[in-house]
Structures are given as structure tokens and as C-alpha cells.
Motif scaffolding. Structure first.
Motif, short mmCIF file in Angstrom:
data_model
loop_
_atom_site.label_atom_id
_atom_site.label_comp_id
_atom_site.label_asym_id
_atom_site.label_seq_id
_atom_site.Cartn_x
_atom_site.Cartn_y
_atom_site.Cartn_z
N ARG A 321 0.81 -1.22 0.00
CA ARG A 321 0.00 0.00 0.00
C ARG A 321 0.84 1.25 0.00
O ARG A 321 0.34 2.33 -0.27
CB ARG A 321 -0.91 0.02 1.24
N GLU A 323 2.65 4.19 -1.05
CA GLU A 323 2.80 4.89 -2.32
C GLU A 323 4.18 5.51 -2.31
O GLU A 323 4.46 6.44 -1.57
CB GLU A 323 1.73 5.98 -2.46
N PHE B 167 -6.63 -2.93 -1.14
CA PHE B 167 -6.87 -1.50 -0.96
C PHE B 167 -7.23 -0.79 -2.26
O PHE B 167 -7.68 0.34 -2.24
CB PHE B 167 -5.66 -0.83 -0.29
N GLY B 303 -0.93 12.26 1.57
CA GLY B 303 0.35 12.69 2.09
C GLY B 303 0.83 11.74 3.17
O GLY B 303 1.96 11.79 3.58
N THR B 304 -0.06 10.86 3.62
CA THR B 304 0.39 9.88 4.62
C THR B 304 1.03 8.71 3.91
O THR B 304 1.07 8.65 2.69
CB THR B 304 -0.80 9.37 5.45
N ARG B 305 1.51 7.78 4.70
CA ARG B 305 2.24 6.67 4.14
C ARG B 305 1.36 5.81 3.23
O ARG B 305 1.81 5.28 2.23
CB ARG B 305 2.77 5.80 5.28
N VAL B 306 0.12 5.64 3.62
CA VAL B 306 -0.72 4.68 2.93
C VAL B 306 -1.51 5.28 1.77
O VAL B 306 -1.49 4.77 0.67
CB VAL B 306 -1.67 3.98 3.93
N LYS B 308 -2.72 7.89 -1.13
CA LYS B 308 -2.06 8.84 -2.01
C LYS B 308 -2.91 10.10 -2.14
O LYS B 308 -4.05 10.15 -1.73
CB LYS B 308 -1.79 8.20 -3.37
#
Lengths: 326, 558, 280
Positions: A321, A323, B167, B303-306, B308
Motif C-alpha cells: 500500500r 505509495e 486497498f 500525504g500519509t504513508r498509505v 495517495k
């Protein structure tokens, strides 16, 4: 693979930013310290001769406005000039580079030991939750987590070197033995054993506790129920579904705590006379050799960033997941 | 398996596929009642859909988990009874024997498609896993079957989708993957535990249709667990109604739905929103209390890790008016932007453009201080009764907090709070207790009292009953209607449930992708929908035929 | 609610043991002058006396100082530095975390970058550098430890505040016209008190470990007898006199263990839900 490259690039940018702040912090520390910046840079007051202090003053433009001084200071750092140790009569950068490999070997080994051991033990505890294996692992982790790292080192030396005589207590290799090849490796290995275990034990305890909690949480998630509903065996549920999901938070924390691991190596190295940065730090503390201390702070920060990138890469490999573009 | 008994059957009659006999599941000692389910018995035959229906805590799910051997250990355990699959007692089977049935002969799908799939594994691999466990198929054959199953559940381009991670898929798509996984081994029994509850109404319809089609095709037995009588009416052949861990009624769907025997079943059916528009017409003349013009809001998240970076436009040029005493409903599926508009009106978020006029003043042009006086006039009732009350404050303090913030003396505000508790049907002594001592419905009443304490002119209700059981839902809706009439309040009612909207609203706006696609009197919108999306929404309401043929006695006779 | 909490805490064996340990350490620190009236730096017996000889329970060190006296007096420094540096760190952490979480935006971003930075840099090295440059004293040690300890708490508080801010009861307070300050203090902070208390108790333990490590390196307050100093000064004679470094180390271990047990007990008592599994 371009996204990976992009990811590494963004990490490098971040790394440069962190290092920039570390440099500024160093600069501020020199100026916030009691006494004249030049004497701070020279080391303990009175230790360096007046000529050296004067030379420092002109070299870093210490009569200039503060922002000019910062510029000069950053300029020196960028050129790889981390100052000169009057005590040791050598450039700080040389001292650091000489000691860096030993520290990298020690911390990396301890990191791997802690991560692998912690994940395995934590998982084992979670799978046997409430049974004796869980209790035993929990108690040992709790104790290791509460023990001062240097004291563990001393006690291990007491038991395995002094009393049992199994392992060497000090140094990197047997001096003057003249080993080569496999023998040399075995010798270094035997010297490494206690320091690595000492440093690894504390963080193994940290990761064990976290992994236990994480695995228990993942085990209660819906997709584990789905796997069970498929008729999957408990072993395969653990290896295929629980393990990978439970490791993710451990990696995040391991990355964040890399700085602490490297800090811990200072203590361990000074206990085992391991010829790395830690030993250098210990000597610099005794001699109040501030240039060396600030240099250690800078180099260990670089090391922490390298560890962070390493854990980030592991994370990316496990979690689809992520990105990579951000 | 010598220990499993085969029941004696009347000659010539095939044994039922699944028989639950006097199943009792014990709860842990500290629980409120001793058993999760008690002496439950029902049977499941080949080629039928049995719906087990009940409110939360009725034990409907526990029974299904017991069949699958999925009861959470060590909290729940089977205390007595048998579960017979083709005459063999599952309860007495070894773990390995049970595993051989699970996912092979009996498969299960769950309520939450968002969490039911392993996030780190490709969906194709997750389906294939079941094939690896139960068959000797080689790699190629397994791949082929995975693609075939993905295709069978109506997923687009199964060849590429199989390589996707969960996801990337929507909730509906994930539920289809779950169904594909469950059906991969062509089981005799499919257990579906509220499989459409977490989905939007149009997606729910698609999934219900899919389950029904596959069931008919394979003559499979389906045990379908739900709380929604509409869903029951849509797909059930037979129905078991559960309450407090017991089966209170069991019979053919037609009989249970139209002529329920048990008192409880009747009460449940009567409490359903009848979905008939209100007869009373409110004069929409005169100046509007509130008018929203061209309100736009662009969401930037990520902007978080998971996640987009994404941009989402909601409330794209909304126009709506609310007159004094009028109830306007905003209806739409999740992500349609209905809550965003509500939040913009009460000032919880700042739109990017447009005007919100309250009695002629543009609220959006006001700064913090300028907006403050208007907070008194516009109040909100929130969705989740468990999150909307501060767990660390006493109920009276919660209700009085607004007036106190606006300068009412503390003692006076607290006294008024106790009065208001009476207005919403609670005892005044409730004021001295903490929220956790109250049920969901009671908490929602407290939430309403808090809004009323400000003596607002406009009440915004954001999905105020969607977290409640049907019987409680009806009571809270009645209370809202009652208060609204007594105080001549204007209300903006936000809901995903068209039946609820039809019942309580004078005017309805249907929202899709941030736009109001249809707006008008409730009778018009529901009676003669002009927009295709409105029609699709109305069409997707489960159990419409039954609703139409069976007017619940709770509503006024028409 | 409080009674349930106390019951849950008391039912946790580890927590009760931890509480007992810490109580004993506190009593030791308070009554140090009663237990060992003489200065712990004084020579009171023969040097290198093993435990249980010369009237000294834990023996003496190279200079004939009573180890037991040193341990009792050392408890003061450990607790003092542990508590004050934690208080300071909690203050900074809660302040920065709450502001970053509640206001968000560019300010929140900036504060979090800053926090992240403090979490990334090797904090023990920073502590060593700061204390060495500013010369070791109680003030410089407390300041340095507080400076490297607040960041994880700030992150934690920010996360809690962020999730509470979007909770409906906070939004209700906004629509009721409560001011931002009131909302943070009355609605949000009371609801993230439990994680703050839990981490504070663990932070005291970490601070004590940090202080002992500093003293071990010879960077302790030169006027205060401390456990880490005792271990550090005895390490060169480890082969001859194990007890000199053994007993002070045990004192640190037991104290830190006690604090960690309390922290875990508090955590379990605050989150009874985590122990129970959901049933449908």
C-alpha cells in the motif's frame, strides 16, 4: 525501477535536512556553552595553547557576526572538515572515519539480532498467550527492558569472561595473535559476541513486547477470521497472514529507535573497549574534547538516517500500500 | 467417526443439510447474561435461503460462528447441543475434521468487506489459498479457477484484478471477492453474516441479487444473517427470528412477514420506517430561514504513508432552502457530500465557495466572532450516540455546556438541563449520571436535549438514527417529529435511508457525487421521481414489494 | 469509574508489585538520612570489604565507602532527576502535541517535523554532548534528559488530540460555542489523560536509566552519590570486587522494573476493552 529511485531520492532530501539541523544544533551548542567559542572548540579551558585558540578564532571568523560564523562553520562541514582535535593532534574527521566501521559492525549485528529475536519471541509469546512460554518470555523481556545496558555488559563479562573464561572481555581481536583467514574471523566473532548480545538484548526486549502486542492485535482482525473460515491451519494462518501484518509497526518503531540503539552502542563500546565511536566518545568525555563529541553527534546522526532508510526499504518491500511517490 | 450420531429420519425424506439442535453457547462469567444463545434449533435444507433476523445482541451471529467453529476462544464456548451437517455432529468433530469442512463444504462471508481481506496479499492469492488447502489442483488449474470465480461474481477484467491488492478495490468489489473466495470450492452451505450492512443501498442490491442468483444456480443452501426485514423480504425462503439468544419464531418467509405469530416479530415489523411521505404539507412561502447557494468544497487528502494524494469535490454548487417549521431531508449514499453540507452550515468546516444565508446573513462571510451568535440558532444532532457525548462529563453538564458558554449562570443552565431531560423522555435524575450508563437510544435523546438547550431555530440531524436498532430508531424518530411540531423547529435531516427520509421529511433533496440531483416535496420525489439516480435509489430499497403489500400497523392506515 | 479502575489495577499482580517496589524506593530516598546518617562519600570501613563484613551489608568500595549507604542516598538523585525531567518533558510534549493536533495546518506540520527531528537524532549522544559542554550538574542533566524525552509524547498526544478533535462530542462543543481553549482543556485533554499518565510513568523509568548511563560515563552531578556513578567507578575492579558494581546495578534494575510494572498496570486498567474480545 524509477519509483524506488524517487523514493530513495526523497529520503536523501529528508536526510540532508536532518543533517542540516544537526549542524546548526552543533553550532548553537558551541555558542551557548559557557565561555569563549574558540576555547570550547579547542577543548577544556587551558588545555590547548593560545596559538591554537587564536588560529581557531581566525579560521572560523569568530569576530564576525553570528550568521557569517554559521556560514563559515557550515562551509567547513560541507568540505568534510569536522574540526581538529588538539588533544589527539588529528583532524576529527579522520578519527571518526577510523572508528566508524567497528561501530557499524556492532550496531548492525545488534540490530539484526534484536529484530529477528524480538519478532520470533514476540510471536511465540502471542501464540501461547496465557501459557508458561508467554509468561517466561514476558518476564525475561520485562527484566531486560529494565536493566541498564552497561551493567548487563559488566555482568556478562563477570560470568562469561572472569568466572567461566569462555569469551574475551575486551577489544576487537586478540592482539599479537597474528591470526588470518577463518581463524581471524572466529577470533573477531568471539570478541563480538558479548557486545552484540549486550546491545541487542535491550532492543530485543523492546521488539518482543511490541511484537507480542502487535501479533495479538492482528490475530483478532477480520481477515484472520476469513483465513480460518477457509479451513486454513493455525500454523499457516500465523505464517501467511499474521506475521507480515504484525511486523509492520515493529519496523516503524525500529526505524525511529535506531538513534537510541546507536546511542546505546556508546555505552557498550566503553564497557568492552570496542574500538568504535563509543570508545572515542568516552575518551572525549574524559578529556572534554568537544570537537570530537560534536563530530560524534554528527556522524551518529548520519548513521541513524542510514538505518531509517534501511527500515523504510524493508517496509516498502512488505507493504504494497505504500505509495512510493510521496 | 463413531461418536457422531445419525438421526433417525422418516423413510423417504432426505435429511436436512444442516440441523442445529438445542445449541447453547455460554458467555464468560462476568457477562450480563449466562448464555449468548440458548437452546437454539433450526434446520437448513438444500436449495433454500434461511434468514436469521434479529437486533444487536440477539445471538444471530453467534450461532453462525458456532457452525464454523469460529467462536472467539476462550470467551465463548458451546455448552450444550449439537450441530449436524449431513447427520454428523460438527461439535464433536476433531479440529482437523472441522477444518476439512470449513471453506470446503461450508463457507462464510462477513459484514466488513474493508477488513475481511488480508491487506498485504493479492486478492487472487487469497482466493487461491482456499483451493490449495482443499484440492490437489495444479497451479495452472487453480489460476484458471480463480479467474473463473472472479468473473462469476461479476468483477471486471478478472485477469488483472486477481493481481490487485485489496486497498485498490471498493467495498462492493471486496465483498464480491469474498463471495468468490467462499464459492471457490462450490460449498453446500454459504453462511452470510450481514454481508450488505456496511454497503450502500445500490451496492447492497447488487450483492443481494448476486447471492440470490448464485444460490439458485448451484442449488446451494444459504444461511443469511441480517437485522433488516427489507432484506429478509427480498431474499428469504424461510425466516428465523431471534431475540435475547432464543429463536422466537421460525417459518416460511411469506407467513412470518405477513402474519407474524410472535409478539416480538410483530413489534419489530411495526417499528420499521413505513416509507410513506407525510401527509401534512408545510407552506413554503415567505422568507427562507436558511438558504445555501453554490456551496463548494474540495477535499484534498493524503500525504500519509498509505493513501495517495486525492482530490474530491463535494457540495458542487448546492442550492437549497429551509423555511421555518419545514423538515428538509438530504438523501444520498456515502461520499455523496450530504454530511459536508451539514457541517458547513453549523460551521464545522469552511467551504471553498458559495453562500449560506441564515435569515439573510451570509454565514460564510463571517469571522469566528461574527459567527458565534449564530451558533445558538443552528444546532446539530450527531450520528454516533457513543461518540457524541463526552464520556468524562455528567449528562446535565453536557446539556448545559452551550448555555454556559453563552453566559447563562451555571445553576440556571443545569436546572434547565434537567427540564430538558423530561422533554426528551428521560428522568431528570439522569443528569447526575455519566453517558456510559445509558443505551444508544437514550444517549441520542441526551444529544437532542443538548441541541435544544440552545433554543435553536434550525436543527441539523446528521444520520441521527442510523446507529440504532430498528425498534429504537422508531422511538427516536417519533421524538424528533414531536419536538419539531411542538417548537415549530426547522430541521435539516441527513440520511442514507430513503424509508426514513420519506417518513419524516416535507422536502427532499437527493444527492449524488456532491450534487443535488433532485429536489422537491417528499411526495413528489418519492412518488414521481424524475432523475434516474433517484429512481435507482428507490429501486434498490430492499423488500419494496412486501412494504407495498403489507402496510405496517404502526403507520396511519391509508 | 474510579473504583473500577482501582479494582482493575489492584487485580494486576505485576502492578501491585511495581507499586510496592517504588514505594520502598521512595521511602528509602525520604529516610536516607535516618537509615545512613553519615555522608555516603565518607570512608567508614576498610576498602574492598566484601558484603556482610565489617558491619556493611553490601560491602565497601575502593575507598572504604559503604555501598549500602550509597544505594540509599543514590535513590534521591535517581528519583529527583527522573521526576523533574519527566515533568518538564510532559509539559513540552503535551503543549506541542496538543497544539499540533488541535490546530493542524502548517503550524501542526512544522511542529511535527520538529518533533520528528528530535526523535530521529541519536538522543543519548545529544544528552552526552549537552551535559559535557554545559558541565555536569543537576540542572544540565535534567534539561538534557527533558530535551530528548518529550518528542515521543508529543507525537502520542498529537495523535490522540487529532482523533478526539474529529470525535462528535468535540464537534458538539464547537457548535455549542465553547472556545478553543475550553475545548482543549475540558473536552480533549481529560480524554487523553490515560495515555499521558501511562507514558509519563514509563518516561520516569527511561529518565532514571539515562541518568545512570550519564553517571556511568562520569557525567553525573559530581556532588551527588548516584547508582550509575557507583557502577562506573567500580568497573575497573570488576574482577576483584563484583559487589561494588553488582548492587547499584540491581538497585537501578529494580527501580526501573517497578516503574515499568506500574506503567503497564495503569495501561491495562485504563483500557479494559483491550482485554475483552468483541462478540457479535
Amino acid at each position: 525501477m524509477p519509483p524506488m529511485l524517487q523514493f530513495l531520492l526523497s529520503r536523501l532530501v529528508k536526510a540532508v535536512l536532518v543533517l542540516g539541523v544537526v549542524v546548526i544544533l552543533n553550532f548553537l551548542l558551541i555558542h551557548a556553552a559557557p565561555g569563549d567559542p574558540a576555547t570550547v572548540m579547542a577543548g577544556e579551558a587551558g588545555a590547548a595553547d593560545q596559538a591554537f585558540v587564536d588560529q581557531l578564532r581566525t579560521q572560523f571568523g569568530l569576530d564576525q557576526p553570528l550568521y557569517v560564523q554559521l556560514g563559515t562553520y557550515v562551509g567547513h562541514i560541507v568540505q568534510g572538515d569536522l574540526g581538529f582535535s588538539f588533544r589527539q593532534q588529528r583532524p576529527v574527521a579522520d578519527l571518526l572515519l577510523e572508528r566508524l566501521p567497528a561501530t557499524v559492525v556492532l550496531t548492525l549485528s545488534a540490530f539484526v539480532l534484536a529484530l529477528v529475536g524480538g519478532v520470533a519471541l514476540g510471536l511465540l509469546a502471542a501464540l501461547n498467550v496465557g501459557k508458561w512460554a508467554d509468561s517466561a518470555i514476558t518476564v525475561v523481556a520485562l527484566l531486560s527492558y529494565a536493566t541498564p545496558i552497561y551493567w548487563v555488559g559488566l555482568m556478562l563479562v563477570l560470568v562469561f569472561s572472569v568466572n567461566l573464561g569462555w569469551l574475551p572481555a575486551f577489544g576487537y581481536e586478540t592482539i599479537g595473535a597474528g591470526y588470518s583467514g577463518v581463524e581471524k574471523l572466529a577470533d573477531i566473532g568471539s570478541h563480538m559476541f558479548l557486545p552484540v548480545v549486550t546491545l541487542g538484548l535491550f532492543y530485543m526486549a523492546v521488539y518482543t513486547r511490541m511484537m507480542r502486542a502487535s501479533a495479538l492485535e492482528v490475530a483478532s482482525m477480520d481477515f484472520v477470521k476469513t483465513a480460518r473460515a477457509k479451513g486454513q491451519t493455525e500454523w499457516n494462518i500465523v505464517t501467511r497472514h499474521v506475521l507480515r501484518n504484525a511486523i509492520l509497526p515493529i519496523l516503524t518503531v525500529a526505524g525511529i529507535q535506531a538513534g537510541q540503539l546507536i546511542g546505546g552502542s556508546i555505552l557498550v563500546e566503553s564497557v568492552f573497549a570496542w574500538p568504535g565511536l563509543g570508545r572515542l566518545t568516552f575518551d572525549a568525555v574524559l578529556q572534554r574534547d568537544y570537537q570530537v563529541l560534536l563530530g560524534v553527534f554528527f556522524v551518529t546522526s548520519v548513521l541513524v538516517i542510514a538505518f531509517n532508510i534501511l527500515t523504510d526499504l524493508l517496509y516498502v518491500l512488505i507493504d504494497p500500500r505504500v505509495e512510493i511517490t510521496t | 467417526m463413531p461418536q457422531t450420531e445419525t438421526e433417525t429420519q422418516a423413510p423417504g425424506v432426505a435429511p436436512p443439510l444442516l440441523e442445529i439442535k438445542n445449541l447453547t453457547v455460554a458467555l464468560p462469567d462476568e457477562a450480563e447474561r449466562p448464555f449468548a444463545v440458548e437452546k437454539v434449533r433450526y434446520t437448513l435444507n438444500p436449495d433454500e435461503i434461511l434468514c436469521v433476523v434479529g437486533e444487536s445482541g440477539s445471538g444471530k451471529s453467534v450461532t453462525a460462528h458456532a457452525i464454523m467453529g469460529l467462536l472467539p476462544k476462550p470467551d465463548l464456548r458451546i455448552a450444550a447441543g449439537r450441530i449436524l451437517y449431513r447427520g454428523q455432529n460438527i461439535v464433536a468433530m476433531s479440529e482437523a475434521e472441522q477444518r476439512a469442512l470449513r471453506g470446503h463444504r461450508i463457507a462464510m462471508i462477513f459484514q466488513e468487506p474493508m477488513t475481511a481481506l488480508n491487506p498485504l496479499m493479492r486478492v487472487g492469492d487469497q482466493i487461491e489459498e482456499a483451493l490449495i488447502i482443499h484440492t490437489d489442483l495444479d497451479r495452472k488449474a487453480r489460476k484458471a479457477r480463480v479467474v473463473e470465480m472472479l468473473d462469476a461474481v461479476g468483477l471486471p477484467s478478472p485477469e488483472t484484478l486477481r493481481k490487485s491488492y485489496p486497498f485498490r478495490l471498493s467495498g462492493g468489489q471486496r465483498q464480491r471477492v469474498m463471495i468468490a473466495m467462499a464459492l471457490a470450492l462450490k460449498p453446500d452451505i454459504l453462511i452470510a453474516d450481514e454481508p450488505t450492512t456496511a454497503l450502500d443501498v445500490t451496492t447492497q442490491k447488487q450483492i443481494l441479487d448476486l447471492i440470490k442468483t448464485i444460490q439458485r444456480e448451484h442449488k446451494m443452501a444459504v444461511l443469511f444473517i441480517t437485522h433488516d426485514f427489507g432484506v429478509v423480504a427480498e431474499i428469504a425462503d424461510r425466516v428465523a427470528v431471534m431475540r435475547h439468544g432464543r429463536v422466537v419464531e421460525l417459518g416460511p418467509a411469506q407467513e412470518v412477514l405477513t402474519a407474524p405469530k410472535a409478539e416480538y416479530t410483530r413489534a419489530l415489523i411495526d417499528s420499521l420506517p413505513h416509507g410513506r411521505p407525510t401527509d401534512a404539507t408545510v407552506a413554503r412561502g415567505g422568507p427562507a430561514l436558511l438558504a445555501a447557494e453554490g456551496v463548494t468544497k474540495v477535499y484534498r487528502s493524503g500525504g500519509t504513508r498509505v493513501s495517495k494524494r486525492t482530490e474530491l469535490v463535494v457540495s458542487d454548487n448546492i442550492y437549497l432552502t429551509i423555511h421555518p417549521g419545514e423538515t428538509v431531508g438530504l438523501v444520498g449514499e456515502s461520499g455523496s457530500g450530504k454530511s459536508t453540507l451539514a457541517r458547513a452550515i453549523v460551521g464545522l468546516l469552511k467551504p471553498d465557495g458559495g453562500r449560506i444565508l441564515f435569515q439573510g446573513t451570509d454565514l460564510l462571510s463571517l469571522d469566528r466572532a461574527g459567527f458565534r451568535p449564530f451558533r445558538r440558532h443552528v444546532q446539530m444532532v450527531f450520528q454516533d450516540p457513543y461518540a457524541s457525548l463526552n464520556p468524562r462529563h455528567k449528562v446535565a453538564e453536557i446539556i448545559a455546556q452551550g448555555p454556559i458558554a453563552f453566559g447563562t449562570p451555571r445553576a440556571e443552565a443545569l436546572a434547565r438541563a434537567r427540564e430538558l431531560l423530561g422533554v426528551v423522555g428521560l428522568d431528570a435524575s439522569a443528569g447526575g449520571r455519566y453517558p456510559h450508563e445509558f443505551s444508544g437510544g437514550q444517549r441520542q435523546r441526551i444529544s437532542i436535549a443538548r441541541a435544544l438547550a440552545m433554543e435553536p431555530q434550525l436543527l441539523i440531524a446528521d444520520e441521527p438514527v442510523s446507529a440504532l436498532d430498528a425498534s429504537v430508531q422508531a422511538q427516536v424518530l417519533d421524538l424528533l417529529a414531536d419536538i419539531k411540531a411542538k417548537l415549530n423547529l426547522a430541521m435539516l435531516f441527513i440520511t442514507h435511508d430513503l424509508r426514513v427520509a420519506a417518513q419524516i421529511c416535507d422536502t427532499v433533496g437527493v444527492m449524488q457525487h456532491g450534487r443535488i440531483v433532485e429536489y422537491g416535496a417528499a411526495t413528489e420525489v418519492f412518488g414521481h421521481p424524475t432523475d434516474p439516480y433517484t429512481r435507482a435509489l428507490l429501486d434498490a430499497i430492499p423488500g419494496q414489494a412486501w412494504h407495498a403489500s403489507h402496510p405496517p400497523s404502526g403507520g396511519p392506515p391509508s | 469509574m474510579t473504583r473500577d479502575f482501582l479494582l482493575a489495577f489492584a487485580r494486576n499482580k505485576g502492578a501491585v508489585i511495581g507499586l510496592a517496589i517504588v514505594a520502598v524506593i521512595i521511602l528509602m530516598a525520604v529516610f536516607a538520612d535516618v537509615l545512613y546518617p553519615q555522608d555516603p562519600w565518607d570512608m567508614v570501613g576498610l576498602p574492598f570489604a566484601p558484603p556482610m563484613t565489617d558491619g556493611m551489608l553490601m560491602g565497601s568500595d575502593m575507598l572504604g565507602r559503604d555501598i549500602a549507604a550509597g544505594i540509599v542516598h543514590g535513590a534521591r538523585v535517581s528519583l529527583l532527576i527522573g521526576l523533574t525531567s519527566t515533568l518538564a518533558a510532559v509539559f513540552i510534549g503535551v503543549l506541542i502535541g496538543a497544539i499540533a493536533g488541535y490546530y493542524g495546518g502548517w503550524l501542526g506540520d512544522l511542529l511535527m517535523r520538529f518533533t520528528e527531528l528530535f526523535q530521529t537524532i541519536p538522543n543519548f549522544v545529544l544528552v552526552v554532548v549537552i551535559v559535557a559542554i554545559f558541565t555536569p550538574s543537576l540542572t544540565s542533566i535534567v534539561t538534557a534528559i527533558a530535551l530528548v524525552s518529550w518528542a515521543p509524547l508529543a507525537r502520542l498526544v498529537r495523535g490522540e488530540v487529532l482523533s478526539l478533535r474529529s470525535r462528535e462530542f468535540v464537534q458538539a462543543a464547537v457548535t455549542c460555542g465553547q472556545s478553543n481553549g475550553t475545548i482543549i482543556v475540558k473536552q480533549i485533554l481529560p480524554n487523553c489523560l490515560s495515555p499521558i499518565i501511562v507514558s509519563a510513568s514509563l518516561m520516569v523509568a527511561t529518565a532514571i536509566l539515562l541518568e545512570s548511563s550519564l553517571s556511568f560515563l562520569g557525567l553525573g552531578d559530581p556532588n551527588a552519590m548516584s547508582w550509575g556513578f557507583m557502577v562506573g567507578s567500580a568497573r575497573t575492579v570488576l574482577r576483584q570486587a563484583w559487589w561494588m558494581s553488582f548492587f547499584p546495578g540491581v538497585a537501578i534494575l529494580v527501580t526501573v522494573l517497578g516503574l515499568n510494572l506500574i506503567g503497564e498496570g495503569l495501561n491495562d486498567a485504563f483500557n479494559p476493552r483491550l482485554r475483552r474480545k468483541r462478540t457479535a
